[in-house]
Design a protein around this motif. Sequence first.
Motif, mmCIF file in Angstrom:
data_model
loop_
_atom_site.group_PDB
_atom_site.id
_atom_site.type_symbol
_atom_site.label_atom_id
_atom_site.label_comp_id
_atom_site.label_asym_id
_atom_site.label_seq_id
_atom_site.Cartn_x
_atom_site.Cartn_y
_atom_site.Cartn_z
ATOM 1 N N SER A 45 -8.922 -8.499 -15.305
ATOM 2 C CA SER A 45 -8.573 -9.909 -15.143
ATOM 3 C C SER A 45 -8.142 -10.525 -16.481
ATOM 4 C CB SER A 45 -9.753 -10.693 -14.568
ATOM 5 O OG SER A 45 -10.872 -10.606 -15.434
ATOM 6 N N LYS A 46 -8.479 -9.868 -17.584
ATOM 7 C CA LYS A 46 -8.111 -10.387 -18.906
ATOM 8 C C LYS A 46 -6.686 -10.019 -19.317
ATOM 9 C CE LYS A 46 -12.840 -10.514 -20.524
ATOM 10 N NZ LYS A 46 -13.839 -10.023 -21.454
ATOM 11 N N ILE A 47 -6.040 -9.177 -18.517
ATOM 12 C CA ILE A 47 -4.663 -8.768 -18.822
ATOM 13 C C ILE A 47 -3.699 -9.763 -18.202
ATOM 14 C CG2 ILE A 47 -2.908 -6.988 -18.393
ATOM 15 C CD1 ILE A 47 -5.146 -4.910 -18.503
ATOM 16 N N ASP A 48 -2.728 -10.205 -18.975
ATOM 17 C CA ASP A 48 -1.697 -11.118 -18.485
ATOM 18 C C ASP A 48 -0.659 -10.282 -17.728
ATOM 19 O OD1 ASP A 48 0.316 -12.937 -18.025
ATOM 20 O OD2 ASP A 48 0.474 -13.614 -20.095
ATOM 21 N N SER A 49 -0.835 -10.199 -16.416
ATOM 22 C CA SER A 49 -0.023 -9.338 -15.566
ATOM 23 C C SER A 49 1.470 -9.594 -15.705
ATOM 24 C CB SER A 49 -0.419 -9.532 -14.096
ATOM 25 O OG SER A 49 -1.802 -9.441 -13.935
ATOM 26 N N GLU A 50 1.847 -10.856 -15.653
ATOM 27 C CA GLU A 50 3.274 -11.215 -15.686
ATOM 28 C C GLU A 50 3.919 -10.798 -17.001
ATOM 29 O OE1 GLU A 50 4.651 -12.246 -12.925
ATOM 30 O OE2 GLU A 50 2.709 -12.422 -11.929
ATOM 31 N N THR A 80 -4.409 -5.641 -11.843
ATOM 32 C CA THR A 80 -4.609 -6.836 -12.670
ATOM 33 C C THR A 80 -4.340 -8.117 -11.882
ATOM 34 O OG1 THR A 80 -2.339 -6.878 -13.523
ATOM 35 C CG2 THR A 80 -3.969 -5.563 -14.761
ATOM 36 N N TYR A 81 -3.948 -7.972 -10.633
ATOM 37 C CA TYR A 81 -3.712 -9.128 -9.764
ATOM 38 C C TYR A 81 -4.908 -9.347 -8.861
ATOM 39 C CZ TYR A 81 1.205 -9.007 -11.136
ATOM 40 O OH TYR A 81 2.362 -9.036 -11.853
ATOM 41 N N LYS A 82 -5.169 -10.606 -8.511
ATOM 42 C CA LYS A 82 -6.272 -10.930 -7.612
ATOM 43 C C LYS A 82 -5.787 -10.914 -6.177
ATOM 44 C CE LYS A 82 -9.058 -13.668 -10.734
ATOM 45 N NZ LYS A 82 -9.777 -14.904 -10.960
ATOM 46 N N GLY A 83 -6.611 -10.391 -5.299
ATOM 47 C CA GLY A 83 -6.306 -10.377 -3.871
ATOM 48 C C GLY A 83 -5.560 -9.125 -3.453
ATOM 49 N N LYS A 84 -5.904 -8.629 -2.270
ATOM 50 C CA LYS A 84 -5.314 -7.370 -1.792
ATOM 51 C C LYS A 84 -3.808 -7.467 -1.618
ATOM 52 C CE LYS A 84 -8.712 -4.451 0.265
ATOM 53 N NZ LYS A 84 -8.956 -3.489 1.306
ATOM 54 N N GLU A 85 -3.322 -8.568 -1.070
ATOM 55 C CA GLU A 85 -1.893 -8.674 -0.795
ATOM 56 C C GLU A 85 -1.068 -8.684 -2.084
ATOM 57 O OE1 GLU A 85 0.923 -7.873 1.368
ATOM 58 O OE2 GLU A 85 -1.020 -8.085 2.327
ATOM 59 N N LYS A 86 -1.553 -9.413 -3.095
ATOM 60 C CA LYS A 86 -0.840 -9.425 -4.383
ATOM 61 C C LYS A 86 -0.869 -8.043 -5.025
ATOM 62 C CE LYS A 86 -0.950 -14.214 -5.855
ATOM 63 N NZ LYS A 86 -1.353 -15.170 -6.877
ATOM 64 N N LYS A 87 -2.002 -7.354 -4.896
ATOM 65 C CA LYS A 87 -2.119 -6.002 -5.439
ATOM 66 C C LYS A 87 -1.137 -5.063 -4.746
ATOM 67 C CE LYS A 87 -6.963 -5.860 -6.946
ATOM 68 N NZ LYS A 87 -7.327 -7.252 -6.769
ATOM 69 N N ARG A 88 -1.048 -5.161 -3.421
ATOM 70 C CA ARG A 88 -0.128 -4.293 -2.667
ATOM 71 C C ARG A 88 1.314 -4.525 -3.097
ATOM 72 N NH1 ARG A 88 -3.274 -5.128 2.837
ATOM 73 N NH2 ARG A 88 -4.683 -3.369 2.661
ATOM 74 N N GLN A 89 1.690 -5.785 -3.260
ATOM 75 C CA GLN A 89 3.046 -6.097 -3.702
ATOM 76 C C GLN A 89 3.268 -5.562 -5.115
ATOM 77 O OE1 GLN A 89 5.600 -7.276 -1.992
ATOM 78 N NE2 GLN A 89 6.871 -7.041 -3.807
ATOM 79 N N ALA A 90 2.260 -5.698 -5.969
ATOM 80 C CA ALA A 90 2.369 -5.216 -7.352
ATOM 81 C C ALA A 90 2.490 -3.691 -7.400
ATOM 82 C CB ALA A 90 1.162 -5.683 -8.168
ATOM 83 N N VAL A 95 5.875 0.853 -8.744
ATOM 84 C CA VAL A 95 6.556 2.089 -8.360
ATOM 85 C C VAL A 95 8.045 1.980 -8.677
ATOM 86 C CG1 VAL A 95 7.247 3.524 -6.384
ATOM 87 C CG2 VAL A 95 4.866 2.800 -6.634
ATOM 88 N N GLU A 96 8.639 0.831 -8.366
ATOM 89 C CA GLU A 96 10.067 0.633 -8.663
ATOM 90 C C GLU A 96 10.326 0.706 -10.165
ATOM 91 O OE1 GLU A 96 12.501 0.723 -6.374
ATOM 92 O OE2 GLU A 96 10.802 1.113 -5.036
ATOM 93 N N LEU A 97 9.417 0.154 -10.965
ATOM 94 C CA LEU A 97 9.552 0.259 -12.423
ATOM 95 C C LEU A 97 9.401 1.712 -12.864
ATOM 96 C CD1 LEU A 97 7.556 -2.871 -13.668
ATOM 97 C CD2 LEU A 97 10.024 -2.481 -13.874
ATOM 98 N N ALA A 98 8.416 2.398 -12.306
ATOM 99 C CA ALA A 98 8.164 3.794 -12.694
ATOM 100 C C ALA A 98 9.368 4.673 -12.377
ATOM 101 C CB ALA A 98 6.916 4.326 -11.988
ATOM 102 N N ALA A 118 -4.744 2.933 -7.412
ATOM 103 C CA ALA A 118 -4.580 1.922 -6.367
ATOM 104 C C ALA A 118 -4.981 2.444 -4.991
ATOM 105 C CB ALA A 118 -3.141 1.441 -6.355
ATOM 106 N N ASP A 119 -5.627 3.577 -4.958
ATOM 107 C CA ASP A 119 -5.990 4.233 -3.700
ATOM 108 C C ASP A 119 -6.681 3.308 -2.708
ATOM 109 O OD1 ASP A 119 -6.431 6.540 -1.951
ATOM 110 O OD2 ASP A 119 -8.539 6.292 -2.544
ATOM 111 N N LYS A 120 -7.569 2.469 -3.168
ATOM 112 C CA LYS A 120 -8.361 1.617 -2.271
ATOM 113 C C LYS A 120 -7.585 0.403 -1.749
ATOM 114 C CE LYS A 120 -12.238 3.886 -2.788
ATOM 115 N NZ LYS A 120 -12.150 5.158 -2.165
ATOM 116 N N ILE A 121 -6.471 0.079 -2.363
ATOM 117 C CA ILE A 121 -5.765 -1.147 -1.967
ATOM 118 C C ILE A 121 -4.445 -0.898 -1.258
ATOM 119 C CG2 ILE A 121 -6.799 -2.601 -3.735
ATOM 120 C CD1 ILE A 121 -4.025 -2.253 -5.229
ATOM 121 N N ILE A 122 -3.927 0.319 -1.346
ATOM 122 C CA ILE A 122 -2.625 0.554 -0.728
ATOM 123 C C ILE A 122 -2.781 1.093 0.683
ATOM 124 C CG2 ILE A 122 -1.343 0.861 -2.874
ATOM 125 C CD1 ILE A 122 -1.523 3.843 -2.512
#
Length: 167
Positions: A45-50, A80-90, A95-98, A118-122
């Motif tokens: 949570s201390k990482i500035d995701s954006e 580093t994002y809060k909430g499952k939906e934001k994590k899934r989008q991230a 992946v697109e960046l990778a 991300a195994d638990k959130i995807i």
Amino acid sequence: LERYKKEEIPKQIRMIVIYTADVEKAPEEFSAGCLTLKMEQAFLSKIDSETVQEEIKGKLGQGRPLSDDELMKLIVLPLTYKGKEKKRQAVKEAVELAKQIVDKEEKTFVLSGILVFADKIIDTETAKYIKEVVRMTQVAELLLEEGREEGREEGRILTVKIFQEAQ
């Protein structure tokens, strides 16, 4: 400790617990009777995701390689994002960046890391997509090498023909 029995037992074992952005504080110690674990904590949570995402996107957009630190940040970025939906989008964005990473080994490392972390959130569909991207990366490398070998063989044949015609 079993692994170190043959060698010198380490004086200190470090346990690091990485918490997703949904956890902002947790106890540093876990006590179970005769056993007490003291953990080092890393709060994502201390990482500035954006900011991290923009820095990585900018570097990849310029075709520049990522440092080891940046590769690891890309792997944990979805967490580093809060909430499952934001994590899934991230995860999808990571992946697109990778996919833009030029070095095949680094690309496979990051994609595999994202899949594990991300195994638990995807969802199953996203996991399959990541695995397919990893496979495509490996297949593309094999096809490229196969093409190189065929090109070398054609070059040898052409050289022999030219040499024979010259005589």
